[in-house]
Every structure is written in structure tokens, then in C-alpha cells.
Design a protein around this motif. Structure first.
Motif, PDB file in Angstrom:
ATOM      1  N   PRO A   1     -19.592   1.177 -24.489  1.00  0.00           N
ATOM      2  CA  PRO A   1     -19.956   0.650 -23.167  1.00  0.00           C
ATOM      3  C   PRO A   1     -19.576  -0.827 -22.995  1.00  0.00           C
ATOM      4  CG  PRO A   1     -21.905   0.964 -24.522  1.00  0.00           C
ATOM      5  CD  PRO A   1     -20.744   1.365 -25.358  1.00  0.00           C
ATOM      6  N   THR A   2     -18.519  -1.051 -22.259  1.00  0.00           N
ATOM      7  CA  THR A   2     -18.244  -2.422 -21.831  1.00  0.00           C
ATOM      8  C   THR A   2     -19.043  -2.646 -20.550  1.00  0.00           C
ATOM      9  OG1 THR A   2     -16.360  -1.643 -20.597  1.00  0.00           O
ATOM     10  CG2 THR A   2     -15.920  -2.489 -22.796  1.00  0.00           C
ATOM     11  N   GLY A   3     -19.169  -3.872 -20.133  1.00  0.00           N
ATOM     12  CA  GLY A   3     -20.004  -4.147 -18.960  1.00  0.00           C
ATOM     13  C   GLY A   3     -21.454  -3.858 -19.257  1.00  0.00           C
TER      14      GLY A   3
ATOM     15  N   LEU B   1     -22.515 -14.400 -17.039  1.00  0.00           N
ATOM     16  CA  LEU B   1     -22.371 -12.946 -16.918  1.00  0.00           C
ATOM     17  C   LEU B   1     -22.101 -12.533 -15.474  1.00  0.00           C
ATOM     18  CD1 LEU B   1     -25.130 -11.674 -19.338  1.00  0.00           C
ATOM     19  CD2 LEU B   1     -22.687 -11.432 -19.616  1.00  0.00           C
ATOM     20  N   LYS B   2     -22.443 -13.413 -14.530  1.00  0.00           N
ATOM     21  CA  LYS B   2     -22.176 -13.099 -13.124  1.00  0.00           C
ATOM     22  C   LYS B   2     -20.709 -13.348 -12.772  1.00  0.00           C
ATOM     23  CE  LYS B   2     -26.747 -14.251 -11.429  1.00  0.00           C
ATOM     24  NZ  LYS B   2     -27.489 -15.422 -10.916  1.00  0.00           N
ATOM     25  N   CYS B   3     -19.989 -14.017 -13.666  1.00  0.00           N
ATOM     26  CA  CYS B   3     -18.617 -14.430 -13.351  1.00  0.00           C
ATOM     27  C   CYS B   3     -17.651 -13.336 -13.764  1.00  0.00           C
ATOM     28  CB  CYS B   3     -18.316 -15.736 -14.090  1.00  0.00           C
ATOM     29  SG  CYS B   3     -16.634 -16.240 -13.925  1.00  0.00           S
ATOM     30  N   GLU B   4     -16.981 -12.769 -12.763  1.00  0.00           N
ATOM     31  CA  GLU B   4     -16.150 -11.605 -13.060  1.00  0.00           C
ATOM     32  C   GLU B   4     -14.866 -11.962 -13.793  1.00  0.00           C
ATOM     33  OE1 GLU B   4     -15.610  -9.551  -9.426  1.00  0.00           O
ATOM     34  OE2 GLU B   4     -17.771  -9.372  -9.086  1.00  0.00           O
ATOM     35  N   GLY B   5     -14.497 -13.227 -13.803  1.00  0.00           N
ATOM     36  CA  GLY B   5     -13.232 -13.603 -14.434  1.00  0.00           C
ATOM     37  C   GLY B   5     -13.285 -13.633 -15.948  1.00  0.00           C
ATOM     38  N   LEU B   6     -14.463 -13.453 -16.530  1.00  0.00           N
ATOM     39  CA  LEU B   6     -14.570 -13.541 -17.986  1.00  0.00           C
ATOM     40  C   LEU B   6     -14.481 -12.151 -18.604  1.00  0.00           C
ATOM     41  CD1 LEU B   6     -17.497 -16.077 -18.256  1.00  0.00           C
ATOM     42  CD2 LEU B   6     -15.161 -16.469 -18.980  1.00  0.00           C
ATOM     43  N   ALA B   7     -13.966 -12.121 -19.832  1.00  0.00           N
ATOM     44  CA  ALA B   7     -13.901 -10.845 -20.535  1.00  0.00           C
ATOM     45  C   ALA B   7     -15.222 -10.566 -21.235  1.00  0.00           C
ATOM     46  CB  ALA B   7     -12.756 -10.883 -21.541  1.00  0.00           C
TER      47      ALA B   7
ATOM     48  N   SER C   1     -21.138  -7.423 -12.384  1.00  0.00           N
ATOM     49  CA  SER C   1     -19.847  -8.042 -12.683  1.00  0.00           C
ATOM     50  C   SER C   1     -19.026  -7.261 -13.692  1.00  0.00           C
ATOM     51  CB  SER C   1     -20.091  -9.451 -13.235  1.00  0.00           C
ATOM     52  OG  SER C   1     -20.737  -9.353 -14.481  1.00  0.00           O
ATOM     53  N   ARG C   2     -19.630  -6.332 -14.434  1.00  0.00           N
ATOM     54  CA  ARG C   2     -18.941  -5.542 -15.458  1.00  0.00           C
ATOM     55  C   ARG C   2     -18.407  -6.413 -16.594  1.00  0.00           C
ATOM     56  NH1 ARG C   2     -21.014  -1.816 -15.377  1.00  0.00           N
ATOM     57  NH2 ARG C   2     -19.465  -0.531 -16.399  1.00  0.00           N
ATOM     58  N   VAL C   3     -19.056  -7.518 -16.864  1.00  0.00           N
ATOM     59  CA  VAL C   3     -18.691  -8.350 -18.018  1.00  0.00           C
ATOM     60  C   VAL C   3     -19.491  -7.843 -19.221  1.00  0.00           C
ATOM     61  CG1 VAL C   3     -18.715 -10.698 -18.951  1.00  0.00           C
ATOM     62  CG2 VAL C   3     -18.277 -10.327 -16.546  1.00  0.00           C
ATOM     63  N   THR C   4     -18.892  -7.892 -20.401  1.00  0.00           N
ATOM     64  CA  THR C   4     -19.606  -7.463 -21.591  1.00  0.00           C
ATOM     65  C   THR C   4     -20.341  -8.660 -22.192  1.00  0.00           C
ATOM     66  OG1 THR C   4     -17.740  -6.009 -21.961  1.00  0.00           O
ATOM     67  CG2 THR C   4     -19.369  -6.156 -23.715  1.00  0.00           C
ATOM     68  N   GLY C   5     -21.607  -8.449 -22.511  1.00  0.00           N
ATOM     69  CA  GLY C   5     -22.390  -9.538 -23.074  1.00  0.00           C
ATOM     70  C   GLY C   5     -22.837  -9.214 -24.484  1.00  0.00           C
ATOM     71  N   PHE C   6     -22.807 -10.206 -25.352  1.00  0.00           N
ATOM     72  CA  PHE C   6     -23.293 -10.044 -26.721  1.00  0.00           C
ATOM     73  C   PHE C   6     -24.381 -11.079 -26.967  1.00  0.00           C
ATOM     74  CE2 PHE C   6     -18.825  -8.725 -26.836  1.00  0.00           C
ATOM     75  CZ  PHE C   6     -18.952  -7.454 -27.370  1.00  0.00           C
ATOM     76  N   ILE C   7     -25.501 -10.625 -27.500  1.00  0.00           N
ATOM     77  CA  ILE C   7     -26.577 -11.556 -27.848  1.00  0.00           C
ATOM     78  C   ILE C   7     -26.715 -11.556 -29.356  1.00  0.00           C
ATOM     79  CG2 ILE C   7     -29.023 -12.042 -27.622  1.00  0.00           C
ATOM     80  CD1 ILE C   7     -28.992 -10.534 -25.012  1.00  0.00           C
TER      81      ILE C   7
ATOM     82  N   PRO D   1     -19.950   4.749 -16.208  1.00  0.00           N
ATOM     83  CA  PRO D   1     -18.968   5.146 -17.230  1.00  0.00           C
ATOM     84  C   PRO D   1     -17.581   4.669 -16.850  1.00  0.00           C
ATOM     85  CG  PRO D   1     -19.633   7.034 -15.916  1.00  0.00           C
ATOM     86  CD  PRO D   1     -20.483   5.897 -15.473  1.00  0.00           C
ATOM     87  N   PRO D   2     -16.840   4.132 -17.778  1.00  0.00           N
ATOM     88  CA  PRO D   2     -15.500   3.660 -17.456  1.00  0.00           C
ATOM     89  C   PRO D   2     -14.590   4.825 -17.089  1.00  0.00           C
ATOM     90  CG  PRO D   2     -16.140   3.115 -19.721  1.00  0.00           C
ATOM     91  CD  PRO D   2     -17.164   4.028 -19.184  1.00  0.00           C
ATOM     92  N   GLU D   3     -13.581   4.521 -16.288  1.00  0.00           N
ATOM     93  CA  GLU D   3     -12.648   5.580 -15.904  1.00  0.00           C
ATOM     94  C   GLU D   3     -11.865   6.027 -17.133  1.00  0.00           C
ATOM     95  OE1 GLU D   3     -11.809   2.494 -13.448  1.00  0.00           O
ATOM     96  OE2 GLU D   3     -13.876   3.098 -13.067  1.00  0.00           O
ATOM     97  N   ALA D   4     -11.387   7.259 -17.049  1.00  0.00           N
ATOM     98  CA  ALA D   4     -10.762   7.857 -18.226  1.00  0.00           C
ATOM     99  C   ALA D   4      -9.553   7.060 -18.697  1.00  0.00           C
ATOM    100  CB  ALA D   4     -10.359   9.287 -17.916  1.00  0.00           C
TER     101      ALA D   4
END
Lengths: 500, 245
Positions: free
Chosen positions: B48-50, B127-133, B157-163, B24-27
Motif C-alpha cells: 500500500p502506497t499512499g 503529507l498534504k503535498c502531492e509533489g512528494l514521493a 494526497s496519496r503520498v506514502t508516509g513512514f514513521i 487500491p492502486p490501479e493494476a
């Protein structure tokens, strides 16, 4: 640095090569001929033919008269240059700077190379034995200048290695032809009875210039090291290059991996000290069979990270064919750039395009799938929808213009507008309905027209009148009519995109 | 007794979330994704991001609507100058249109590949690359194993993915956090005004892990998502089922 040169003289370059290709020729006299002013003239003769009195430049008919059953082979123009280039490339294992010396020689700049083979004598012996074992009749010599080495390799009788102090002494007993002079100068020297270099080397310079021209002095100066002589290397030596010779030929993927790792360590340590990074790198493998296999990588931003560059090369290893084995690896970096100094950020949101990770990811994708698969777009100053964007040249390029937001543009644009059938009874009004892929869409709401003129300086054709329409299910489309309203079924209509 | 039972179940559900890799993301991290009432459907009422979200679109019109909806989400995700990757085989997305949803089109990198296998590989690497939004992948279908791989990459990596799935006939179970279906709705304008209004969608959240699926009507207006009509998901659901029945 103390300069040393080796010249190699291939005494029977063309005929040796023919014998290597056709071993049946090895014990018969044969000549190579070319047409010259309507007759056949010998351009090369093998040693058996030469022993019986055939010389280069003789008419082929005369030679046939001397030796019955003489084999005659046609000359291929440019063959010598091609052969010398291939031999020169093979010789890169001995020295990085090799020049072709037409018609029958090679020049090697071996400054600082000989000690790797123990001594100059061992070095020269290695070159000569290897070339002789290939089947070439060669003579080689080593000296401080190209001129002296050339003279000794062609005319030297005593020793092929001339020490630095003995340059002039070694030249003295040689004929003037050893100085690479023009035929007219040689004839004049002959006429005057100057058969040896020693007979005119001590004459005053002004006399020599008046009698024989500037070229004699130049050649003499070059042989004695008073004048500089520039040679054109066969392959330009890259400033960022590392070599890894192998004791045993490498033919496994693991071996290649280890070689890449070692080379990258050497190159990257050097680049790091200089604050530079690789943009493109080429790995060359010199195979036993004389072929060169290579793999190239490119990065989106300069990098000297061994780990990252190794990852990029790893994707290419499968394409490297070692065949019987690779005996020398060379890693070159033709394009290096300064690495921007990275300040460590304590906290940042998403660093975006400047992020190192993103650049490395794109390198990886570009390395595996090809750089042409990666696109980024910038706005271009065109209204025509297909031309309103252009590909960005680099990852850091910023848009020169702002992205326009004043006109509606569809989320999805078809690469080619697709023709549709419409019913458009009112001029310059959107159609009532249209049929696309067999489905009829009744238009309930519409905006437009937005007229986009064709750019006449780029192409001919009609303008487009775009309508932004919504059908009864709320699906939104971008339609256009080509040209002015013509009434009836006279107009062509197209569907060009889908709005969100 | 019931109270304690409920507590235990709540606790277990939270544990399950953690075991499934959901952090869960921080508040104070985000002020929401801007989806308004839709966010309440997610666990802890936070988008939910990431995580991996999948969008179903059978028609090109639906794909366009999904594209617009994702672009609206990207606006918030790429807020601090972030970049995103759009991986596809036959791309039809028109970059200038992203501007209408508040995304700088030059910060989107498009990868155009020829094989679905390559798309999956590129997506996993991205998705492994943390520099991407965010990373968006367009594909026809995805198997459970493949989606699980993507989910594992995201957990690190906490990157959000859309399929974007374009062939929902072969609907299979996936490890994605949420499954969406965005379809266009007729736009509405002020009474008596001519022309086409703001983009309006029927947002169906078909599946959501540990959340409540629902249907909402949303509009993209004034640079943000706006709920249209009745905001309560259940109410719209009832209406839909009534219409269907």
C-alpha cells in the motif's frame, strides 16, 4: 515629471527636543554647550535665551554673565543627525524620498505627492502643523529646486510656496547666505557691498567665476534649476513596493490580514504582468507611536501567488505588535526574480524538486520553523566522512560530483564518534570484541581497514583506520582506530556509525 | 451456502477497506515495490502506497536497519525523479549511505526540528503535498489521534508516509496501515569468504490492516530485496516460535 521639493527648517532642533523630553525647561532660558579649544561654546540656545541676546557660537561664560540663572546642558555629539533621521523617517508618510540636510533641516522630494492632500498649500500646512504640534519650531517652503526651497524656508518673508515661474523673482530680495555659500565667499560678497542676490545675479558668469569661484555659480545654478542637485534618500525606494494608508489605526489581527491581502493583490498583479515573482518580501507597519514593526518572508522559488504568499504572512501575524494601532502598511519586495514559465504536464510521475507544491511546502516550513531547519546535501570532494557532504545552496542546485558508492558507508553516522573499549591483540586487525555503552560485542566478521587520512591543509591530527564489523547478533558497526597501532591499550578506538 | 457466505465476507472486507480510506492502486500502476513474498501479506497482494507505515526500533542498530529498509523502499517510490522529506529531531542518517540503496541523496530534503509537536506539524503539512514521493518522520511516540490526522492527510494526497518510532515501550494503537519491525541478522557469504556480507534483516510485519502478518528474512543484494532461506512467512514464524519455546 515636474519636480517639486519641500525643505523643512528646524530652527531650534536640539532645544525643542530637550523641551519635549523635559517639559520643565519650557519656560526657562537654557543653552547647550560643547567644549572647543578649552572653553565652552554654545551650540544651541532656546528662544528665551536668544531673545536676551545669546547667540550660537558665543562663549558659555559670556552668556551666563548676560542671563543670571541660565541653565547649561552638555551637548551630545551626533544628536542632531539622530534626531533628523528619526524625523525624516516619520516624514515618509508625506513622501517616499526624504534626505537629511545637516545640521538642522530635511529635504523632501514631493513630486506628485501634494495633490493627495488636496493642494500644495494644504499639504505644506499639514506638515508644518503636525511638526509644530509635536513641539518643533519649524519653517517649511516648497519650490521647484532644492536651492530655492532652502532659501525661502530660511530667509523667505512673503509666501512659502514658490510657483514654477517665480523662482528667480523670489530669490532676488534674499541675502547671499540664502544660496548656501561658503563663509569665505559670503565675507567677500559682504565686503563688496553685495547684500542681496539681485545685486549680483545679473553679472556675467565669467566675472562671478573669477571673483568668487565655481561654487557660487554652482549654487546659483542649483537654485535656479539650471544645475542638477542629487539628494541622498534616507531610505532607498524599492522598485516593488505598495503602500496602504489606513483611515483609522489598525490594531486587530483581522485588520492586519485584510491589509496584507490588499497589498498582496496590488503587488502580485503588478508582478504577474511583468512575469516576476517574490523571493523575499517585507511587511512594514508604521505605528501611531512612531515605531515600525515588520515581518519578513522568503520563498524558495519566485512566486506571485497571492494565496501562497498570504499563507506565509499568516504565520507571522502573531509576531506583529500593533500596540495602539498601525496607520500605514508598506509591502516591499527587495528580491524579485523571473518566474519560470510552467508548462502544464498532462501526466508525470512524481515531479520531484521542481514541483511548485514542494517549494511552497518548504516556504511554509521555513516560514514557521526558520529556514535553518531545512537541509539538502550534495557530495563534496572529501574522503573525511564528516566533510564528504555539504549543504546545498538552493533547491535547484545539482550535484557537481557524483555520489560515491565504492566504499561502505553507515546508514547512521554519529555526529561525534563515541569512544569504545576494545580488545585488539593483533596489529592492523579488527578488534576481537568491543564494549559500547556497557555492552560487550564479540566481533564475528569484519572488513577493513580503510585508512582515511586527515586533510593536513585543514586540520592536524592522526589518521583513522576504519573497520566495518559485525557482532554475534548480526549488528553491524563502523569502528575506527585513531593513528597507528601502538600495542597494548595505547590506541583510542571509536564507534562512528551503524550499518543497516 | 458457504461459498456465498465467503463471498459476502470478502465483499464486506473490501467495503471496509474503501471506507477506511484505502484506495487500491490501479493494476498497471506499479510493478510492485520489490519486496517479493512480503507483498503477498497485503490486501490484494499490493504494497500500500499512499498510506502510513510505522517502524519500531528500540536500539540505534535497529534504527539503522529500519533506515536501510526504508531506503530500499524509497528506491522504487522515488523512481521517476521524485523527492522525499526526512523530518526528525536528532538526525543521524548519513546521506551518502542512501546511495547504496539506489536513492539519490540530493533528492532527500532533511528537516531538523527541536520539538516533537513541530515534527508532527511538519509531517502533516508534508503529507498534504502531492509533489512528494514519500515523507519520513522520526519521533518517539505517536498517539492514535495524531496518526489518524496523518492518515487523513495521506488519503487526499496519496503520498506514502513512514514513521520511525524510537520508543516502542509506550506502544499504543495507531491508525497506521502497517507496523513493521526490522532487526539486523548476521550476514552470510559464500563458504570460506572473509568479511561482512550484504545487509540482512529480519523483517517482521507485526500488524497489517486486512492482511496477514508474518516474518521474513530479507537481504539487500544487487540493488534489490532478496528473500533469504524459506520464503513462506508462516514457516519462519513456526521456526521462531519453536526457538522461543
Amino acid at each position: 515629471m515636474h519636480k517639486r521639493f519641500v525643505t523643512i527648517w528646524f530652527r531650534h532642533l536640539i532645544t525643542d527636543w530637550l523641551v519635549i523630553r523635559q517639559p520643565a525647561l519650557s519656560d526657562v532660558p537654557f543653552i547647550v554647550v560643547a567644549k572647543d579649544r578649552g572653553r565652552l561654546v554654545i551650540t544651541a540656545a532656546n528662544i528665551l535665551a536668544e531673545n536676551q541676546g545669546v547667540t550660537v557660537g558665543m562663549a558659555a561664560a559670556d552668556a551666563k554673565a548676560i542671563i543670571p540663572g541660565l541653565q547649561v546642558i552638555d551637548d551630545r555629539p551626533g544628536q542632531a543627525a539622530k534626531l533628523l533621521k528619526a524625523l525624516g523617517e516619520w516624514c515618509i508618510r508625506y513622501s517616499p524620498i526624504i534626505a537629511i540636510d545637516l545640521p538642522d533641516g530635511l529635504i523632501l522630494d514631493v513630486s506628485g505627492c501634494a495633490h493627495l492632500w488636496g493642494s500644495e498649500r494644504a499639504y505644506l500646512k499639514e506638515i508644518v502643523t503636525r511638526l509644530r504640534s509635536k513641539g518643533y519650531d519649524v519653517r517649511a517652503a516648497m519650490a521647484d529646486t532644492v536651492g530655492t526651497a532652502w532659501a525661502i524656508s530660511r530667509f523667505g518673508q512673503v509666501t512659502p510656496i514658490i510657483e514654477s515661474v517665480g523662482q528667480a523673482t523670489a530669490l532676488l530680495p534674499l541675502p547671499p547666505a540664502a544660496l548656501r555659500l561658503e563663509p569665505t565667499v559670503l565675507q567677500r560678497l559682504q565686503k563688496l557691498g553685495l547684500y542681496q542676490v539681485s545685486s549680483f545675479i545679473r553679472m556675467p558668469r565669467s566675472v562671478l567665476r573669477r571673483r568668487f569661484g565655481e561654487s557660487l555659480l554652482l549654487r546659483l545654478g542649483q537654485a535656479l534649476g539650471q544645475e542638477d542637485e542629487v539628494i541622498t534618500p534616507l531610505q532607498v525606494v524599492q522598485p516593488y513596493q505598495e503602500r496602504l494608508p489606513c483611515l483609522e489605526p489598525i490594531c486587530t489581527a483581522t485588520g492586519i490580514e485584510i491589509a496584507i491581502q490588499r497589498l498582496l493583490e496590488m503587488l502580485c498583479n503588478r508582478l504577474r504582468e511583468e512575469g516576476k515573482g517574490i523571493r523575499t518580501a517585507i511587511l512594514k507597519g508604521y505605528r501611531i507611536d512612531g515605531k515600525i514593526v515588520q515581518a519578513a518572508i522568503g520563498t524558495n522559488r519566485a512566486s506571485h501567488s497571492i494565496h501562497h504568499l498570504f499563507k506565509l504572512f499568516e504565520l507571522k501575524i502573531a509576531a506583529i505588535e500593533p500596540a495602539l494601532g498601525i496607520e500605514l502598511f508598506v509591502l516591499e519586495a527587495p528580491k524579485v526574480e523571473d518566474v519560470p514559465h510552467i508548462q502544464e504536464a498532462l501526466w508525470a510521475g512524481k515531479p520531484g524538486l521542481d514541483d511548485l507544491g514542494v517549494a511552497e511546502l518548504l516556504d511554509k516550513i521555513g516560514g514557521k520553523m526558520g529556514a535553518a531547519t531545512i537541509h539538502r546535501y550534495l557530495p563534496d570532494e572529501h574522503h573525511w566522512p564528516e566533510r564528504s557532504i555539504r549543504p546545498a545552496l538552493s533547491l535547484r542546485e545539482k550535484p557537481a560530483a557524483t555520489w560515491r558508492n565504492d566504499k561502505p558507508r553507515p546508514t547512521r553516522l554519529l555526529t561525534r564518534p563515541e569512544p569504545i573499549e576494545v580488545s585488539a591483540p593483533v596489529p592492523d586487525y579488527p578488534p576481537m570484541l568491543f564494549r559500547y555503552k556497557g555492552k560487550v560485542h564479540h566481533i564475528k566478521k569484519a572488513d577493513g581497514p580503510e585508512r582515511i587520512e586527515r586533510e593536513w591543509w585543514l586540520e592536524d591530527g592522526d589518521h583513522r583506520d576504519y573497520y566495518n564489523v559485525e557482532d554475534e547478533h548480526g549488528q553491524r558497526y563502523w569502528l575506527f582506530r585513531l593513528g597507528h597501532y601502538a600495542g597494548g591499550q595505547g590506541n583510542q578506538w571509536f564507534l562512528h556509525g551503524f550499518f543497516a | 451456502m458457504t461459498g456465498t457466505k465467503k463471498d459476502i465476507i470478502d465483499q464486506l472486507q473490501k467495503n471496509i477497506l474503501a471506507w477506511q480510506g484505502f484506495v487500491p492502486p490501479e493494476a498497471g500502476d506499479t510493478g510492485g515495490i520489490g519486496l517479493g513474498p512480503v507483498e503477498a501479506a497485503f490486501p490484494n497482494a499490493v504494497f500500500p502506497t499512499g498510506a502510513i507505515h510505522e517502524f519500531l526500533s528500540a536500539e540505534p542498530e535497529h534504527a539503522a536497519a529500519s533506515g536501510g529498509f526504508i531506503a530500499g523502499l524509497l528506491k522504487t517510490l522515488m523512481l521517476n525523479g521524485g523527492a522525499c522529506l526526512w523530518i526528525s529531531m536528532s538526525r543521524s542518517l548519513f546521506p551518502p549511505a542512501l546511495r547504496a540503496f539506489g536513492v539519490e541523496p540530493d533528492r532527500v530534503i532533511f528537516i531538523d526540528l527541536h520539538r516533537e509537536k513541530d515534527v508532527l506539524w511538519a509531517m502533516e503539512e508534508a503529507l498534504k503535498c502531492e509533489g512528494l514521493a514519500a515523507v519520513i518522520g522520526e519521533m518517539q511516540e505517536i498517539s492514535f489521534t495524531q496518526s489518524r490526522r496523518l492518515q487523513l492527510a495521506v488519503e487526499q494526497s496519496r503520498v506514502t508516509g513512514f514513521i520511525l518510532r524510537s520508543d516502542p515501550r509506550k506502544l499504543s494503537a495507531t491508525a497506521c496501515t502497517a507496523r513493521w519491525k526490522i532487526t539486523p541478522l548476521p550476514s552470510e557469504l559464500e563458504a570460506g569468504m572473509p568479511g561482512v556480507g550484504f545487509p540482512r534483516w529480519n523483517v517482521e510485519l507485526l500488524k497489517v490492516r486486512n492482511g496477514n502478518p508474518g516474518i521474513w528474512k530479507m537481504e539487500w543484494k544487487a540493488g534489490g530485496f532478496m528473500p533469504v532461506g524459506e520464503n513462506v512467512g508462516e514457516a519462519v514464524l513456526e521456526e521462531q516460535s519453536r526457538m522461543a519455546g
